[in-house]
Design a protein around this motif. Structure first.
Motif, PDB file in Angstrom:
ATOM      1  N   ARG A 784       0.674  -1.339  -0.058  1.00 28.15           N
ATOM      2  CA  ARG A 784      -0.156  -0.132   0.030  1.00 28.15           C
ATOM      3  C   ARG A 784       0.952   1.459  -0.222  1.00 28.15           C
ATOM      4  O   ARG A 784       0.716   2.302  -0.682  1.00 28.15           O
ATOM      5  N   GLN A 785       2.001   1.240   0.779  1.00 27.55           N
ATOM      6  CA  GLN A 785       2.640   2.495   0.953  1.00 27.55           C
ATOM      7  C   GLN A 785       3.851   2.788  -0.207  1.00 27.55           C
ATOM      8  O   GLN A 785       4.511   3.452  -0.071  1.00 27.55           O
ATOM      9  N   SER A 786       3.793   1.547  -1.096  1.00 29.74           N
ATOM     10  CA  SER A 786       5.014   1.606  -1.896  1.00 29.74           C
ATOM     11  C   SER A 786       4.569   2.153  -3.133  1.00 29.74           C
ATOM     12  O   SER A 786       5.610   2.343  -4.059  1.00 29.74           O
ATOM     13  N   MET A 787       3.341   2.416  -3.527  1.00 28.89           N
ATOM     14  CA  MET A 787       3.056   2.828  -4.887  1.00 28.89           C
ATOM     15  C   MET A 787       1.683   3.461  -4.836  1.00 28.89           C
ATOM     16  O   MET A 787       1.034   3.804  -3.616  1.00 28.89           O
ATOM     17  N   ASP A 788       1.283   4.249  -5.935  1.00 31.71           N
ATOM     18  CA  ASP A 788       0.256   5.270  -6.041  1.00 31.71           C
ATOM     19  C   ASP A 788      -0.780   4.407  -6.920  1.00 31.71           C
ATOM     20  O   ASP A 788      -1.728   5.124  -7.262  1.00 31.71           O
ATOM     21  N   LEU A 789      -0.574   2.972  -6.864  1.00 29.54           N
ATOM     22  CA  LEU A 789      -1.623   2.192  -7.531  1.00 29.54           C
ATOM     23  C   LEU A 789      -2.043   2.352  -9.123  1.00 29.54           C
ATOM     24  O   LEU A 789      -2.462   1.747  -9.829  1.00 29.54           O
ATOM     25  N   ASN A 790      -0.796   3.056  -9.756  1.00 28.05           N
ATOM     26  CA  ASN A 790      -0.921   3.183 -11.266  1.00 28.05           C
ATOM     27  C   ASN A 790       0.677   2.933 -11.602  1.00 28.05           C
ATOM     28  O   ASN A 790       1.589   3.247 -11.013  1.00 28.05           O
ATOM     29  N   PHE A 791       0.871   2.197 -12.828  1.00 29.56           N
ATOM     30  CA  PHE A 791       1.980   1.674 -13.219  1.00 29.56           C
ATOM     31  C   PHE A 791       2.287   2.049 -14.757  1.00 29.56           C
ATOM     32  O   PHE A 791       1.397   1.834 -15.473  1.00 29.56           O
ATOM     33  N   SER A 792       3.322   2.780 -15.092  1.00 30.94           N
ATOM     34  CA  SER A 792       3.462   3.208 -16.294  1.00 30.94           C
ATOM     35  C   SER A 792       3.768   1.937 -17.401  1.00 30.94           C
ATOM     36  O   SER A 792       3.465   2.222 -18.657  1.00 30.94           O
ATOM     37  N   GLU A 793       4.096   0.897 -17.067  1.00 30.08           N
ATOM     38  CA  GLU A 793       4.342  -0.002 -17.939  1.00 30.08           C
ATOM     39  C   GLU A 793       3.304  -1.022 -18.440  1.00 30.08           C
ATOM     40  O   GLU A 793       3.195  -2.071 -19.133  1.00 30.08           O
ATOM     41  N   SER A 794       1.945  -0.771 -17.593  1.00 28.57           N
ATOM     42  CA  SER A 794       0.950  -1.806 -17.617  1.00 28.57           C
ATOM     43  C   SER A 794       0.185  -1.240 -18.666  1.00 28.57           C
ATOM     44  O   SER A 794       0.053  -0.141 -19.449  1.00 28.57           O
ATOM     45  N   ASP A 795      -0.178  -2.134 -19.486  1.00 33.69           N
ATOM     46  CA  ASP A 795      -1.278  -2.237 -20.483  1.00 33.69           C
ATOM     47  C   ASP A 795      -2.582  -3.167 -20.404  1.00 33.69           C
ATOM     48  O   ASP A 795      -2.551  -4.296 -20.286  1.00 33.69           O
ATOM     49  N   GLN A 796      -3.517  -2.501 -19.616  1.00 39.48           N
ATOM     50  CA  GLN A 796      -4.813  -3.169 -19.564  1.00 39.48           C
ATOM     51  C   GLN A 796      -5.469  -3.992 -20.448  1.00 39.48           C
ATOM     52  O   GLN A 796      -6.360  -4.745 -20.438  1.00 39.48           O
ATOM     53  N   ASN A 797      -5.021  -3.823 -21.798  1.00 43.21           N
ATOM     54  CA  ASN A 797      -5.635  -4.470 -22.967  1.00 43.21           C
ATOM     55  C   ASN A 797      -4.635  -5.620 -23.446  1.00 43.21           C
ATOM     56  O   ASN A 797      -4.938  -6.159 -24.543  1.00 43.21           O
ATOM     57  N   TRP A 798      -3.684  -5.963 -22.599  1.00 43.76           N
ATOM     58  CA  TRP A 798      -2.645  -6.876 -23.144  1.00 43.76           C
ATOM     59  C   TRP A 798      -3.137  -8.343 -23.502  1.00 43.76           C
ATOM     60  O   TRP A 798      -2.586  -8.874 -24.441  1.00 43.76           O
ATOM     61  N   SER A 799      -4.331  -8.866 -22.832  1.00 41.56           N
ATOM     62  CA  SER A 799      -4.984  -9.959 -22.988  1.00 41.56           C
ATOM     63  C   SER A 799      -5.574 -10.158 -24.386  1.00 41.56           C
ATOM     64  O   SER A 799      -5.800 -11.315 -24.592  1.00 41.56           O
ATOM     65  N   VAL A 800      -5.909  -9.112 -24.983  1.00 42.84           N
ATOM     66  CA  VAL A 800      -6.785  -8.975 -26.253  1.00 42.84           C
ATOM     67  C   VAL A 800      -6.275  -9.870 -27.188  1.00 42.84           C
ATOM     68  O   VAL A 800      -6.877 -10.616 -27.990  1.00 42.84           O
ATOM     69  N   SER A 801      -4.685  -9.540 -27.398  1.00 38.54           N
ATOM     70  CA  SER A 801      -4.192 -10.298 -28.452  1.00 38.54           C
ATOM     71  C   SER A 801      -3.797 -11.755 -28.140  1.00 38.54           C
ATOM     72  O   SER A 801      -3.198 -12.699 -29.143  1.00 38.54           O
ATOM     73  N   VAL A 802      -4.130 -12.214 -26.980  1.00 37.33           N
ATOM     74  CA  VAL A 802      -3.713 -13.644 -26.831  1.00 37.33           C
ATOM     75  C   VAL A 802      -4.944 -14.593 -27.345  1.00 37.33           C
ATOM     76  O   VAL A 802      -6.039 -14.249 -27.137  1.00 37.33           O
ATOM     77  N   PRO A 803      -4.467 -15.522 -28.253  1.00 34.24           N
ATOM     78  CA  PRO A 803      -5.649 -16.343 -28.803  1.00 34.24           C
ATOM     79  C   PRO A 803      -6.452 -17.106 -27.651  1.00 34.24           C
ATOM     80  O   PRO A 803      -5.980 -17.443 -26.696  1.00 34.24           O
ATOM     81  N   ASN A 804      -7.522 -17.546 -28.432  1.00 36.44           N
ATOM     82  CA  ASN A 804      -8.545 -18.358 -27.456  1.00 36.44           C
ATOM     83  C   ASN A 804      -8.039 -19.748 -27.464  1.00 36.44           C
ATOM     84  O   ASN A 804      -7.270 -20.222 -28.427  1.00 36.44           O
ATOM     85  N   SER A 805      -8.502 -20.427 -26.327  1.00 41.58           N
ATOM     86  CA  SER A 805      -7.742 -21.774 -26.120  1.00 41.58           C
ATOM     87  C   SER A 805      -8.965 -22.680 -27.174  1.00 41.58           C
ATOM     88  O   SER A 805     -10.149 -22.485 -27.349  1.00 41.58           O
TER      89      SER A 805
END
Length: 999
Positions: A784-805
Motif C-alpha cells: 500500500r505504501q510503496s505505490m500510487d496504484l498506477n504503473f507506467s508499463e502496464s497495458d490493461q488490454n494486453w490479453s486481447v491479443s492472446v488467442p482463444n484456447s
C-alpha cells in the motif's frame, strides 16, 4: 554467464533468472570441455519434480544440440567452449543408471543403505518410513513410552508433570502427540539433554515456591500505599497469579512494566492522571515484578529440563523400535550422517564412508541452497570440504536469499554466509538478476515493493533491511506487454473483484495459465469452491483430504468408523442416507447382522477390496472428484492391509486426517498456497487476501527460545522480554519471521509472467493517514505504501491479443477391468481365525510382550531375568516362573533364532512372516528337528480356543520352515506359548485341521 565452469561457484539466482538452465550448462561443460565422467557428478535438489526437470533440461539441451547446429552453437556459446554434443549425449545416456541427479533425501538414503553397518545400523536391510506409516509408527512409540514410563519409572511421571506445570494435565494430554513431535524434532536436530533449560545460562533464579512465600508480604506493603482502583486491581492480579500461568495485566500494570528498569521515583499515567510513585514504594513494586518474572523463568527452566528428560526417553525408544529394527524416517537418515561431529567413534566411522565416496564423486551441485537445513549441510559438509580443496573436484551452489520461505521446516538462509566464510577466497560469486519469466510491467511492481528499502526498514526494522540484499530486476523480454494492478477493496467486495478481473482477462477462454495464490490451506479450498461454482475449470494444488472434502470420501470414512464402533449412530445415519446402503442391506436385516457380515468379509478380503467392491455399483455415476477420493481412501486402506493389522480402530486411525499430495494440473486456474507455487510460473497471478490485520511477527507463535547452547520453553511475554537472554532470542526469532514474510511476498509476486493482480483490504479508518498505520508491519501495508496504484508499463488490454484456447471434446472414458496380480501376498497371521474387535484390544500389550520375550536368550535352570515394572513385564516374568514354559528357554543343544523374518513363495503366493522363536537341532551337520514357538497373549478359557484360532497360522509356519530349511514338514513341530493359561500347547497341525474342517 562468464564463470559457469569456475571450479567453485556460488550463483545468487533471482526468481525466473534461469538457474535450471545454468545448472544444465554446468553439467554439459564439465563433461564436454573438462572431460568429467558423468557418474562422478552429484546434483541435489529438494523435490523429485525439480530433480526430474534438471535431468530433463540436460538431456533435452544435448538432444537438440545434437540434431540442430544452431542449438549446438547456442549451447557452446553458453559454456564458452566448443564441444562434441552427440558424444556428450552418448556419455550421459550410458551413465544414466549411475548419475546422481536426485533429491537430498534420496541421496542420503542411498548412502545409509550402502553403509548402514558403518553408521551403526543392525538388523539387515531397512525400510524408510514416511506419510501414514511414519505417523502410525510414531504413535506406537509414543504409546510405548507412556506405557513403560508411567508403569516402570516414577520419574517419568514426575518429569511429565513438571513439563506440564501450570498448563493443566488434560490440556497437555489432548495435544500430547503434537507436543512430543515438536520437542523430539528439536532433540533430533542436535540439541542434547544439557541444552534443555541449561541452568548454567539462567543462574541465581529463585525456587518456584519463593513466589508463594514472598508475594503476600510485598502485596500487603503496596496495599498500605494504595493509590486507587487500578492499583488495587493489579495487586489482586498478583495475588491470584500462579507460576506457570499468564499474569493478568491491566493497563496500569503494563505501564509499570514498561518503566521497570528505571530508578525511582517514577511517574506513571493512570487513566487521565499521572501518579508519582516514591523511591521506597517503587522499589517494592520492582521487587514484586522481578520476583514474578524470575519465578516464571525458574518454572520455564524446570519444565524445559523435564522435557529434555522426556525426549531422552522418547529418543531411546525411537532408536530401539525403529533404527534397531531397520526402520528409519528421512530425518533419522540426516541425523545419522551428521553424527560424525558428536563423538570420536562416529567421526572415524564417517571417515571410512567419506573415503569411499570421495573416490566415487568429485563434482557437487546443490540447488535451492536457501532451503537447506543445518542437518542436511552437516551431512554433506565433509564431502564438500574435500571437493573444494581437491584440484580435481568442484562445488557449484545455486540459491536465492530472497526465496527463503521454508525456515519452518529447517531451511537456514544464514548458511550462505557460513559457506562464504568457510571457503573464503576459494569460491566465486555470480549474481543473476535478469528475469526470463516476468515482463517489464510485472517487474515494475516487484521492484517498487521489494526494492523499497527505506520503507522496509521503517516497517520491519534495520536488521531485516540490511539482510534484504536487493538489486532491481530487469526483464529479458522488454518487448512483451503485460499488466500489474493493485486493487483496494472492502472485505465484501474482494471475491467479486477477483471474478471481475478473471472474466475481463478471459481466463478459461484464452490460452492463459492462471494461479490464485493464498497463504493458508483453508483459503485454497475457499477459492477453489468459489471459482468452481462460477463455472471455471479449477484444480487445487497442495494436499486434498479425501475423508472430509467430498461426499464419497465422507461415506467411506464413516463406513470404517461404524465397523470400528457399531454403536456409532451418527455413522449409521450417514450410511443410511448414502447409495451404499442398498449393498449393506444385503448382509441382513438390522445393523447387528450387517456388521457381522461386513466384518466376516473384511477378514477374508481385507479393507481395500471390501470397500472397492462396495462402491463398484456406484462407480459409473460418480464424477471425477468423487472417484479420486474413493481411489485415495482405497489406496490408503490397501497400504493398511499390507501392514498385517486387522483392528478396525487402527484402520480408522490410519485414514483419519489422511492427506494426499496433489500436483498442479492443466486446468485454466490453479489454486494453491504460495509455498506450493515456488518454482512455478503463470501467465496470470491473482493474490487475494494479502495479510494486513496481524503485524509480523505474531508473538503468540514464539514457543521456544534458543541460544548458542540452550533452549527454553518460553514463559509469558511479560517475563521473557524482561530477561536479556530470552529477549535476545525473541529478537532473533522476530527478525527471521519478518524476513520470511518479505520472502513469501517476493515469491508470490515473481510467479507472474504477464499479469499480476493484488487485492488489498481497505485500510482501517483508525490507521489511515496516522503514524500507527505507517508503522504497521504487514505485507499489505508494504504494498500500500510503496505505490500510487498506477504503473507506467502496464497495458490493461494486453490479453486481447492472446488467442482463444481450443475446446477439446472429451470422449467417453473407458474403464479398464480390475487388475489381477500375478502373485498375491499373504502371511501366516492372515490365516488365523480371530474376532477383529478383540484383535485390537490387547494388541499393544501383545507387541510389548513379544518384544520382552525376544530379549530372552538361553537361561540357566531357575534363572528368571528381571523385567520392566509394567503389565507386559509382569506377564513375561510370571510365565518364566512356570517350569513348563521356562524349559523352552533352557539350552538343550539347539540353535536359537528370535523374531526370524522370512519371505518365500508358498502355494503360488508370496508369503511374508516372522517366527517368534525357533530352535534348530542338527546331528553331524544334518538338520534333525525344528521347533517353532509362538507367543500368544489372547485371554482364553482353554487350549482348544487357541487351537481353533491359530491352527491355520501354525500350519503355514510349518510349511514355510520346512521349505526354508529343505526338510519334511513332519520334522517341524509347532507349539503355542499361552501367557494367559501359562501353558505350552502342542499343535498337531494335521489332526487339528481335520477336526476344524469337521466343525
Amino acid at each position: 554467464m562468464k564463470e559457469i565452469l569456475a571450479k567453485n561457484l556460488l550463483i545468487l539466482a533471482s526468481a525466473g533468472s534461469g538457474k535450471t538452465y545454468q545448472l544444465g550448462n554446468r553439467v554439459i561443460g564439465k563433461i564436454g570441455k573438462e572431460g568429467v565422467e558423468p557418474e562422478r557428478i552429484v546434483a541435489l535438489t529438494f523435490t523429485r519434480k525439480a530433480a526430474g526437470e534438471f535431468a530433463d533440461s540436460v538431456l533435452t539441451k544435448l538432444a537438440k544440440g545434437s540434431l540442430d547446429p544452431r542449438e549446438a552453437k547456442s549451447v557452446c556459446k553458453d559454456i564458452r567452449a566448443t564441444v562434441d554434443l552427440p558424444a556428450v549425449l552418448e556419455k550421459v545416456i550410458r551413465a544414466l543408471p549411475q548419475i546422481q541427479f536426485t533429491t537430498l533425501d534420496g541421496f542420503f538414503s542411498r548412502i545409509v543403505r550402502g553403509f548402514q553397518y558403518e553408521l551403526g545400523l543392525t538388523g539387515g536391510t531397512f525400510d524408510l518410513l514416511e506419510g501414514e506409516q511414519l505417523k502410525t509408527a510414531q504413535e506406537k512409540i509414543l504409546q510405548g513410552v507412556l506405557r513403560d514410563g508411567f508403569g516402570q519409572r516414577q520419574e517419568f511421571f514426575y518429569a511429565f508433570r513438571k513439563a506440564s506445570l501450570g498448563q493443566g494435565q488434560q490440556g497437555v494430554q489432548r495435544s500430547l502427540e503434537e507436543f512430543i513431535e515438536t520437542w523430539h524434532g528439536i532433540w533430533k536436530s542436535g540439541s542434547g539433554k544439557n541444552a534443555f533449560g541449561n541452568s548454567r545460562v539462567f543462574v541465581d533464579l529463585p525456587q518456584i515456591e519463593d513466589w508463594f512465600d514472598q508475594k503476600d508480604g510485598l502485596i500487603a506493603d503496596l496495599r498500605d500505599e494504595s493509590r486507587g482502583k487500578t492499583w488495587e486491581a493489579m495487586l489482586d492480579n498478583f495475588s491470584d497469579h500462579v507460576v506457570g500461568k499468564s499474569l493478568v495485566m491491566n493497563t496500569f500494570g503494563k505501564r509499570l512494566l514498561d518503566v521497570l528498569d528505571e530508578p525511582g521515583p517514577v511517574e506513571v499515567k493512570d487513566g487521565r492522571k499521572m501518579l508519582t510513585i516514591s523511591l521506597e514504594v517503587w522499589e517494592i513494586w520492582q521487587q514484586l515484578f522481578r520476583l514474578a518474572i524470575r519465578c516464571e523463568l525458574s518454572s520455564a527452566v524446570c519444565k524445559t529440563e523435564a522435557i529434555g528428560e522426556l525426549m531422552e526417553q522418547v529418543d531411546r525408544e525411537h532408536r530401539e523400535q525403529l533404527r534397531k529394527r531397520g526402520l528409519l524416517s528421512f530425518d533419522d537418515v540426516k541425523i545419522l550422517l551428521g553424527e560424525w561431529s558428536q563423538s570420536e567413534g562416529a567421526r572415524l566411522r564417517r571417515e571410512l564412508i567419506d573415503y569411499r565416496l570421495d573416490g566415487r564423486y568429485d563434482h557437487w551441485l546443490l540447488d535451492e541452497f536457501q532451503d537447506t537445513s543445518r542437518a542436511e549441510w552437516h551431512g554433506l559438509e565433509p564431502l564438500i570440504d574435500e571437493a573444494v580443496a581437491d584440484p580435481e573436484g568442484s562445488f557449484f551452489v545455486v540459491g536465492d536469499r530472497k526465496q527463503s520461505i521454508f525456515a519452518w521446516r529447517g531451511g537456514d538462509v544464514s548458511l550462505f554466509d557460513d559457506v562464504l566464510r568457510q571457503y573464503e577466497g576459494g569460491i566465486k560469486i555470480e549474481p543473476m538478476d535478469v528475469s526470463w519469466r516476468s515482463c517489464p510491467a510485472v517487474l515494475e511492481l516487484v521492484n517498487a515493493v521489494c526494492g523499497n528499502l527505506g520503507l522496509i526498514k521503517d516497517l520491519f526494522g534495520r536488521a531485516v533491511s540490511e539482510k534484504w540484499q536487493w538489486k532491481d530486476h530487469e526483464s529479458a523480454k522488454p518487448e512483451v506487454s503485460g499488466e500489474a494492478k493493485v486493487v483496494e477493496v472492502s472485505k465484501d467486495e474482494e471475491e467479486e473483484a477477483l471474478l471481475l478481473e478473471l472474466r475481463r482477462l478471459g481466463i478459461g477462454q484464452k490460452e492463459l495459465s492462471c494461479g490464485v495464490l493464498v497463504r493458508k490451506g483453508d483459503q485454497v479450498k475457499k477459492y477453489a469452491e468459489l471459482l468452481r461454482g462460477e463455472g471455471f475449470d479449477v484444480i487445487e494444488a497442495g494436499q486434498r483430504t479425501p475423508g472430509s472434502d467430498h461426499a464419497v470420501g465422507v461415506v467411506i470414512k464413516h463406513l470404517i468408523e461404524w465397523i470400528a464402533n457399531p454403536a456409532n449412530n451418527y455413522s449409521r445415519e450417514v450410511l443410511a442416507m448414502s447409495p451404499v446402503m442398498a449393498t449393506l442391506e444385503k448382509y441382513g436385516e438390522g445393523w447387528g447382522r450387517r456388521w457381522d457380515g461386513v466384518v466376516r468379509e473384511i477378514q477374508g478380503r481385507g479393507y481395500a477390496r471390501f470397500v472397492s467392491a462396495l462402491v463398484a455399483p456406484e462407480w459409473g455415476r460418480m464424477k471425477l472428484y468423487g472417484r479420486r477420493r474413493a481411489e485415495d481412501l482405497i489406496a490408503a486402506l490397501a497400504e493398511f492391509d499390507r501392514t498385517g493389522e486387522a483392528c478396525p480402530r487402527a484402520a480408522v486411525n490410519w485414514i483419519r486426517g489422511l492427506q494426499v499430495n496433489q500436483a498442479p494440473g492443466v486446468a485454466a486456474i490453479q489454486v494453491m498456497t504460495i509455498h506450493k507455487s515456488k518454482g512455478l510460473g503463470f501467465d496470470v497471478v491473482m493474490l487475494p487476501e494479502l495479510p494486513d490485520r496481524l503485524q509480523v511477527p505474531n508473538a503468540g507463535d514464539f514457543k521456544v527460545a534458543r541460544g548458542t547452547d540452550w533452549l527454553l520453553q518460553v514463559p509469558g511475554k511479560w517475563a521473557y522480554l524482561a530477561h536479556p537472554e530470552t529477549k535476545l532470542a525473541y529478537d532473533r526469532w522476530a527478525e527471521s519471521q519478518k524476513y520470511e514474510t518479505l520472502c513469501l511476498l517476493y515469491v508470490a509476486l515473481t510467479r507472474a509472467k504477464r499479469g499480476l493482480y493484488l487485492f488489498l483490504p481497505e485500510e482501517p479508518a483508525a490507521r489511515r493517514g496516522k503514524p500507527a498505520g505507517e508503522r504497521h508491519a504487514t505485507p499489505a501495508n508494504l504494498v500500500r505504501q510503496s505505490m500510487d496504484l498506477n504503473f507506467s508499463e502496464s497495458d490493461q488490454n494486453w490479453s486481447v491479443s492472446v488467442p482463444n484456447s481450443e475446446k477439446v471434446e472429451v470422449g467417453k472414458t473407458l474403464r479398464l477391468p480390475e487388475g489381477k496380480a500375478q502373485r498375491t501376498r499373504t502371511s501366516p497371521s492372515s490365516l488365523k481365525t480371530v474376532n477383529m474387535m478383540e484383535a485390537g484390544t490387547g494388541r499393544r500389550l501383545g507387541i510389548e510382550v513379544h518384544r520382552l520375550f525376544e530379549k530372552v536368550g538361553w537361561l540357566s535352570p531357575g534363572e528368571v531375568p528381571a523385567q520392566s515394572f509394567s503389565a507386559a513385564g509382569k506377564i513375561v516374568e510370571d510365565c518364566l516362573k512356570k517350569k513348563e514354559i521356562h524349559k523352552i528357554f533352557e539350552n538343550d543343544g539347539g540353535e536359537l533364532f528370535r523374531e526370524q523374518a522370512f519371505e518365500l513363495i508358498y502355494q503360488n503366493e508370496w508369503m511374508s512372516g516372522v517366527v517368534d522363536r525357533l530352535h534348530l537341532y542338527r546331528n553331524a551337520g544334518k538338520i534333525m528337528r525344528i521347533a517353532i514357538f509362538d507367543f500368544k497373549t489372547d485371554r482364553v478359557k482353554s487350549p482348544a480356543d487357541l487351537l481353533v484360532r491359530y491352527t491355520g497360522q501354525m500350519r503355514a509356519y510349518q510349511s514355510a520352515m520346512s521349505q526354508v530349511f529343505g526338510v519334511n514338514s513332519s520334522m517341524v513341530v509347532c507349539r503355542i506359548v499361552s501367557t494367559s493359561l501359562g501353558e505350552v500347547i502342542e499343535v498337531n497341525v494335521e489332526e487339528n485341521q481335520r477336526e476344524l474342517d469337521l466343525l
